[in-house]
Every structure is written in structure tokens, then in C-alpha cells.
Design a protein around this motif. Structure first.
Motif, PDB file in Angstrom:
ATOM      1  N   VAL A   1       3.813   4.117   5.343  1.00 45.18           N
ATOM      2  CA  VAL A   1       4.145   4.455   4.094  1.00 45.18           C
ATOM      3  C   VAL A   1       4.624   3.332   3.489  1.00 45.18           C
ATOM      4  O   VAL A   1       4.261   3.028   2.218  1.00 45.18           O
ATOM      5  CB  VAL A   1       5.310   5.962   4.067  1.00 45.18           C
ATOM      6  CG1 VAL A   1       5.894   5.814   2.538  1.00 45.18           C
ATOM      7  CG2 VAL A   1       4.373   7.024   4.425  1.00 45.18           C
TER       8      VAL A   1
ATOM      9  N   ARG B   1       8.347  10.889   0.215  1.00 39.22           N
ATOM     10  CA  ARG B   1       7.796   9.909  -0.749  1.00 39.22           C
ATOM     11  C   ARG B   1       8.076   9.961  -2.049  1.00 39.22           C
ATOM     12  O   ARG B   1       8.174   8.915  -2.622  1.00 39.22           O
ATOM     13  CB  ARG B   1       6.146   9.892  -0.238  1.00 39.22           C
ATOM     14  CG  ARG B   1       5.455   9.054  -1.047  1.00 39.22           C
ATOM     15  CD  ARG B   1       3.851   9.319  -0.432  1.00 39.22           C
ATOM     16  NE  ARG B   1       3.289   8.111  -0.966  1.00 39.22           N
ATOM     17  CZ  ARG B   1       2.572   7.003  -0.382  1.00 39.22           C
ATOM     18  NH1 ARG B   1       2.848   6.968   0.925  1.00 39.22           N
ATOM     19  NH2 ARG B   1       2.078   6.064  -1.058  1.00 39.22           N
TER      20      ARG B   1
ATOM     21  N   GLU C   1       9.283   6.800  -3.973  1.00 36.48           N
ATOM     22  CA  GLU C   1       8.545   5.976  -5.076  1.00 36.48           C
ATOM     23  C   GLU C   1       9.340   5.867  -6.388  1.00 36.48           C
ATOM     24  O   GLU C   1       9.389   4.962  -7.200  1.00 36.48           O
ATOM     25  CB  GLU C   1       7.232   6.858  -5.179  1.00 36.48           C
ATOM     26  CG  GLU C   1       6.129   6.585  -4.141  1.00 36.48           C
ATOM     27  CD  GLU C   1       4.833   7.597  -4.410  1.00 36.48           C
ATOM     28  OE1 GLU C   1       4.890   8.318  -4.979  1.00 36.48           O
ATOM     29  OE2 GLU C   1       4.089   7.118  -3.675  1.00 36.48           O
TER      30      GLU C   1
END
Length: 134
Positions: A60, A115, A119
Motif C-alpha cells: 500500500v 487507506r 491518503e
């Protein structure tokens, strides 16, 4: 009581925690690496050989670094470096520090990152937005 502690831990695990206004500056030599840090941001991952979530986290973070100019992902193995774990207060792996272009710790994630939060925090760093912990 154990159930309550477990639920609290699960809720906090993988969440981005913003750094205090007096952020520590981290340099590659501080974590024993020759890998360059990013001009705009660095995703500094602390791992161990036996960490079940570290390979997925590595993918990731590496993907985010590949898709953002000036961002680097650096993975530091703590298996034989307990002094680094103590210095950076790593209580679980993976632990990720989000550093800005100066190497200042802007956020910390204990466990596999969520995630969307990761982000958003990276976007804040790249856009020069300064959010700090209350």
C-alpha cells in the motif's frame, strides 16, 4: 475489562494520529538507512520479520509513493534493532510515520493503515495543509 481494552485497541488500530505541533525531525541516518527520503513526503514504515500485516502495508505504502511525485516509501526492519523501536516508541508493527519534506513527523499510524485516512493525510502534507493533534 479485557473486552473493553480489545475494542478500544481495535478501534484505534490503523487510524492516523496527527503529530503535535512540535514535530520531531527524522533523517535517514536516524533510522539506519541509506534510502533517500522524499522531497515532499516520506512514508516511513517500521516492520519486523514476523509481522503478518507488514507485507500488505509495504504494498500500500509503496503504491502511494509510486503514484505521488516527490514521495518515498522507506521500510525499516526492527527485528534486530530494539533501540530504534524504543526511540520511536514503536509498540506494534507495522507502525508508519508520515513525514513532510523536511522530515518532520506529521502523523503516526499503529497497525495496518486505513487507506482512506492515509491518503487524506498524505494529501494534506502534499498540499501544505498543517493539521496537528489537539
Amino acid at each position: 475489562m479485557t473486552t473493553v481494552v480489545g475494542l478500544i485497541w481495535k478501534r484505534r488500530n490503523g487510524r492516523v494520529r496527527l503529530a503535535a505541533d512540535t514535530a520531531e525531525i527524522v533523517r535517514p541516518t536516524d533510522v539506519g538507512t541509506d534510502a533517500p527520503f522524499g522531497e515532499r513526503a516520506t512514508l516511513l514504515q517500521f516492520s519486523t520479520e514476523f509481522c503478518a500485516y507488514c507485507p500488505a502495508t509495504r504494498r500500500v505504502l509503496g503504491g502511494l509513493a509510486d503514484h505521488n511525485d516527490g514521495v518515498e516509501h522507506v521500510d525499516v526492519d526492527l527485528t534486530n534493532s530494539p533501540e530504534l523501536a524504543q526511540r520511536f516508541r514503536v509498540l506494534q508493527t507495522p507502525t508508519t510515520l508520515l513525514l513532510d519534506g523536511r522530515g518532520a513527523v506529521r502523523a503516526r499510524i499503529g497497525g495496518a493503515p486505513k487507506r482512506a485516512e492515509l491518503e487524506a493525510s498524505l494529501a494534506d502534507i502534499l498540499n501544505g495543509t498543517r493539521h496537528v493533534a489537539a
